[in-house]
Scaffold this motif. Structure first.
Motif, PDB file in Angstrom:
ATOM      1  N   ILE A  85      27.180  -8.291   1.819  1.00  0.00           N
ATOM      2  CA  ILE A  85      26.301  -7.933   0.706  1.00  0.00           C
ATOM      3  C   ILE A  85      26.819  -8.544  -0.596  1.00  0.00           C
ATOM      4  O   ILE A  85      26.057  -9.121  -1.389  1.00  0.00           O
ATOM      5  CB  ILE A  85      26.191  -6.400   0.587  1.00  0.00           C
ATOM      6  N   ASP A  86      28.120  -8.447  -0.816  1.00  0.00           N
ATOM      7  CA  ASP A  86      28.690  -8.963  -2.063  1.00  0.00           C
ATOM      8  C   ASP A  86      28.573 -10.486  -2.162  1.00  0.00           C
ATOM      9  O   ASP A  86      28.344 -11.035  -3.251  1.00  0.00           O
ATOM     10  CB  ASP A  86      30.157  -8.552  -2.172  1.00  0.00           C
ATOM     11  N   ALA A  87      28.707 -11.171  -1.032  1.00  0.00           N
ATOM     12  CA  ALA A  87      28.570 -12.630  -1.046  1.00  0.00           C
ATOM     13  C   ALA A  87      27.145 -13.039  -1.408  1.00  0.00           C
ATOM     14  O   ALA A  87      26.923 -13.948  -2.225  1.00  0.00           O
ATOM     15  CB  ALA A  87      28.964 -13.202   0.318  1.00  0.00           C
ATOM     16  N   VAL A  88      26.174 -12.363  -0.816  1.00  0.00           N
ATOM     17  CA  VAL A  88      24.772 -12.686  -1.107  1.00  0.00           C
ATOM     18  C   VAL A  88      24.439 -12.337  -2.556  1.00  0.00           C
ATOM     19  O   VAL A  88      23.651 -13.036  -3.216  1.00  0.00           O
ATOM     20  CB  VAL A  88      23.846 -11.959  -0.111  1.00  0.00           C
ATOM     21  N   ASP A  89      25.035 -11.274  -3.062  1.00  0.00           N
ATOM     22  CA  ASP A  89      24.860 -10.909  -4.470  1.00  0.00           C
ATOM     23  C   ASP A  89      25.289 -12.072  -5.367  1.00  0.00           C
ATOM     24  O   ASP A  89      24.583 -12.428  -6.331  1.00  0.00           O
ATOM     25  CB  ASP A  89      25.692  -9.655  -4.753  1.00  0.00           C
ATOM     26  N   GLN A  90      26.421 -12.673  -5.060  1.00  0.00           N
ATOM     27  CA  GLN A  90      26.889 -13.803  -5.875  1.00  0.00           C
ATOM     28  C   GLN A  90      25.978 -15.019  -5.743  1.00  0.00           C
ATOM     29  O   GLN A  90      25.718 -15.731  -6.718  1.00  0.00           O
ATOM     30  CB  GLN A  90      28.317 -14.173  -5.477  1.00  0.00           C
ATOM     31  N   ARG A 148      19.629  -5.524  -9.735  1.00  0.00           N
ATOM     32  CA  ARG A 148      20.255  -6.509 -10.607  1.00  0.00           C
ATOM     33  C   ARG A 148      19.488  -7.833 -10.602  1.00  0.00           C
ATOM     34  O   ARG A 148      19.383  -8.506 -11.634  1.00  0.00           O
ATOM     35  CB  ARG A 148      21.714  -6.720 -10.165  1.00  0.00           C
ATOM     36  N   HIS A 149      18.925  -8.194  -9.444  1.00  0.00           N
ATOM     37  CA  HIS A 149      18.240  -9.490  -9.338  1.00  0.00           C
ATOM     38  C   HIS A 149      16.719  -9.370  -9.464  1.00  0.00           C
ATOM     39  O   HIS A 149      16.029 -10.398  -9.496  1.00  0.00           O
ATOM     40  CB  HIS A 149      18.602 -10.156  -8.012  1.00  0.00           C
ATOM     41  N   GLY A 150      16.209  -8.161  -9.528  1.00  0.00           N
ATOM     42  CA  GLY A 150      14.776  -7.970  -9.683  1.00  0.00           C
ATOM     43  C   GLY A 150      13.953  -8.372  -8.484  1.00  0.00           C
ATOM     44  O   GLY A 150      12.749  -8.652  -8.608  1.00  0.00           O
ATOM     45  N   ARG A 151      14.585  -8.433  -7.332  1.00  0.00           N
ATOM     46  CA  ARG A 151      13.875  -8.745  -6.088  1.00  0.00           C
ATOM     47  C   ARG A 151      14.684  -8.209  -4.917  1.00  0.00           C
ATOM     48  O   ARG A 151      15.833  -7.789  -5.086  1.00  0.00           O
ATOM     49  CB  ARG A 151      13.673 -10.254  -5.915  1.00  0.00           C
ATOM     50  N   GLU A 152      14.092  -8.217  -3.717  1.00  0.00           N
ATOM     51  CA  GLU A 152      14.797  -7.727  -2.534  1.00  0.00           C
ATOM     52  C   GLU A 152      15.711  -8.825  -1.998  1.00  0.00           C
ATOM     53  O   GLU A 152      15.277  -9.728  -1.300  1.00  0.00           O
ATOM     54  CB  GLU A 152      13.815  -7.273  -1.448  1.00  0.00           C
ATOM     55  N   VAL A 153      16.963  -8.723  -2.334  1.00  0.00           N
ATOM     56  CA  VAL A 153      17.967  -9.669  -1.861  1.00  0.00           C
ATOM     57  C   VAL A 153      18.601  -9.182  -0.562  1.00  0.00           C
ATOM     58  O   VAL A 153      18.926  -9.979   0.325  1.00  0.00           O
ATOM     59  CB  VAL A 153      19.060  -9.868  -2.942  1.00  0.00           C
ATOM     60  N   VAL A 154      18.763  -7.865  -0.439  1.00  0.00           N
ATOM     61  CA  VAL A 154      19.374  -7.263   0.749  1.00  0.00           C
ATOM     62  C   VAL A 154      18.431  -6.196   1.284  1.00  0.00           C
ATOM     63  O   VAL A 154      17.955  -5.333   0.533  1.00  0.00           O
ATOM     64  CB  VAL A 154      20.739  -6.621   0.433  1.00  0.00           C
ATOM     65  N   ALA A 155      18.156  -6.241   2.589  1.00  0.00           N
ATOM     66  CA  ALA A 155      17.294  -5.243   3.231  1.00  0.00           C
ATOM     67  C   ALA A 155      17.994  -4.674   4.452  1.00  0.00           C
ATOM     68  O   ALA A 155      18.551  -5.423   5.263  1.00  0.00           O
ATOM     69  CB  ALA A 155      15.960  -5.870   3.638  1.00  0.00           C
ATOM     70  N   LEU A 156      17.970  -3.358   4.580  1.00  0.00           N
ATOM     71  CA  LEU A 156      18.458  -2.666   5.778  1.00  0.00           C
ATOM     72  C   LEU A 156      17.238  -2.173   6.530  1.00  0.00           C
ATOM     73  O   LEU A 156      16.457  -1.372   5.993  1.00  0.00           O
ATOM     74  CB  LEU A 156      19.368  -1.491   5.416  1.00  0.00           C
TER      75      LEU A 156
END
Length: 413
Positions: free
Chosen positions: A197-202, A233-241
């Motif tokens: 998750i943290d890598a994709v956040d970056q 933080r990114h205003g879009r769905e970057v991570v989905a469970l």
């Protein structure tokens, strides 16, 4: 042969699916195979593979007296030639009743990442990696074989379509989709999931990336909180469970890149997807021609020093986003590698040879090691049921989950 296969549980997981696939392959060769365990989500898969299922008594202690008695009764009734247990609790359940008292041959497979001392030294072992097999031979009296987790390369193949999965989860053609299929567990898995998750956040600030986590478990709430923060933080769905899926093949097929460990990593390769293998303490490594021998020795897992945070994973993902030809090359290499080395039919042949060897071997006297195994198991149960230890374990889990929710990872103790 009449064989009882006893997986460590029947929740969704790679080692359990491996056990069932191997059992089905043995049954297809003309042997009578029964699967035993507490009913769980994989019972339907057992029935789909045409295997007979016997439900186990519920468990309070390990080894469980009720299961020891039940397995002994099944051994007599079914006239078993062999019991194949997976991991140390099922091994001891089978050992004290059927193996020790009735002399039913017993084989234990260990797919965890350590050699457990609880397993009696006279019980033959199958280990999941060459390194663990070498370690087990140093302290084990019985035979030790190595069999890497097998993959049904006919069922898991590159022709599976991922288009419907991408459409169902709103993944655009321009988005770079990273998929992880995993139990959302505190042990073994959580570190890799948080760092994913943290890598994709970056990466999301400068690349159209999306991470989908397929799976469920006790860490889901913490991971969802962390994902929600990233998405806000990114205003879009970057991570989905998206929860567990009993048949995640379309998820693998939809991915531009898979991050995984263990059997999940092998399934990704079988479906022809490029792969980054994860482990704990920030371990990650691209699977390619230069790293494949490393994973043959240590398994599709690893340990690092934890110092790099997600930066190592970010550096491995970023170049692949704009290299479709490289991703295709990696996927093709992975598919060929798994087909040659990890194909299910090859593993079934090997396992049948092991079965024959175990059944032919004369059982050794085991009273002394039985007492030692009972003592080790009892010490684990006493610790687990000690109210102070229970409180300590609960507090430790709260600390880990709190760190997984927050920006602080790894947790500080």
């Amino acid at each position: 042969m009449r064989i009882l296969v006893y997986p460590h549980d029947l929740t969704l997981g790679g080692s359990q699916i491996n056990a069932i696939d191997l059992a089905a392959g043995v049954a297809e060769r003309g042997h009578e195979v029964i699967v035993y365990g507490i009913p769980g989500p994989l019972v339907d898969y057992i029935e789909e593979r045409g295997l007979r299922f016997l439900p186990a008594h519920d468990l309070k202690y390990r080894p469980a007296p009720s299961r020891i008695a039940q397995i002994a009764a099944i051994s007599r009734r079914e006239r078993l030639d062999l019991i194949h247990a997976y991991e140390w609790p099922p091994c001891l359940d089978s050992y004290f009743g059927a193996a020790l008292a009735l002399r039913v041959p017993l084989l234990c497979t260990v797919l965890s990442m350590q050699v457990m001392p609880h397993i009696p030294a006279s019980v033959p072992l199958i280990m999941g990696t060459a390194d663990l097999g070498e370690e087990a031979r140093k302290r084990h009296r019985a035979n030790v074989w190595v069999l890497e987790p097998p993959i049904d390369v006919e069922r898991d193949n590159p022709h599976i379509s991922g288009r419907e999965f991408r459409s169902a989860h709103g993944v655009g053609n321009e988005e770079f989709l990273i998929v992880s299929v995993s139990r959302l567990a505190l042990d073994l898995k959580l570190d890799a999931l948080v760092r994913g998750i943290d890598a994709v956040d970056q990466l999301a600030s400068s690349h159209p990336v999306k991470l989908i986590l397929v799976g469920d478990g006790p860490a889901r709430g913490a991971l969802q909180c962390r994902a929600d923060d990233v998405n806000r933080r990114h205003g879009r769905e970057v991570v989905a469970l998206i929860g567990a899926d009993p048949d995640p093949r379309s998820a693998y097929a939809a991915a531009d890149l898979v991050i995984a460990m263990g059997s999940s990593a092998l399934r990704a390769l079988a479906i022809g997807r490029p792969l980054i293998v994860q482990g704990e303490q920030a371990f990650s490594e691209l699977f390619d021609q230069t790293s494949c021998e490393l994973f043959l020795r240590q398994g599709f897992y690893g340990l690092a020093d934890g110092a790099s945070g997600p930066s190592r994973l970010v550096a491995q993902i970023a170049p692949l986003i704009h290299q479709p030809d490289r991703r295709s090359e990696l996927g093709q290499f992975g598919r060929e590698f798994v087909s040659k080395r990890f194909a299910l039919h090859r593993a079934v042949d090997f396992q049948l040879d092991v079965y024959t060897s175990v059944v032919k071997a004369s059982p050794a006297a085991r009273i002394g090691e039985a007492l030692r195994a009972a003592g080790l198991a009892a010490s684990v149960e006493i610790a687990n049921h000690n109210p102070f230890q229970k409180r300590r374990n609960r507090n430790l889990q709260k600390t880990i989950l709190s760190a997984a929710r927050s920006g602080e990872w790894p947790p500080s103790f």
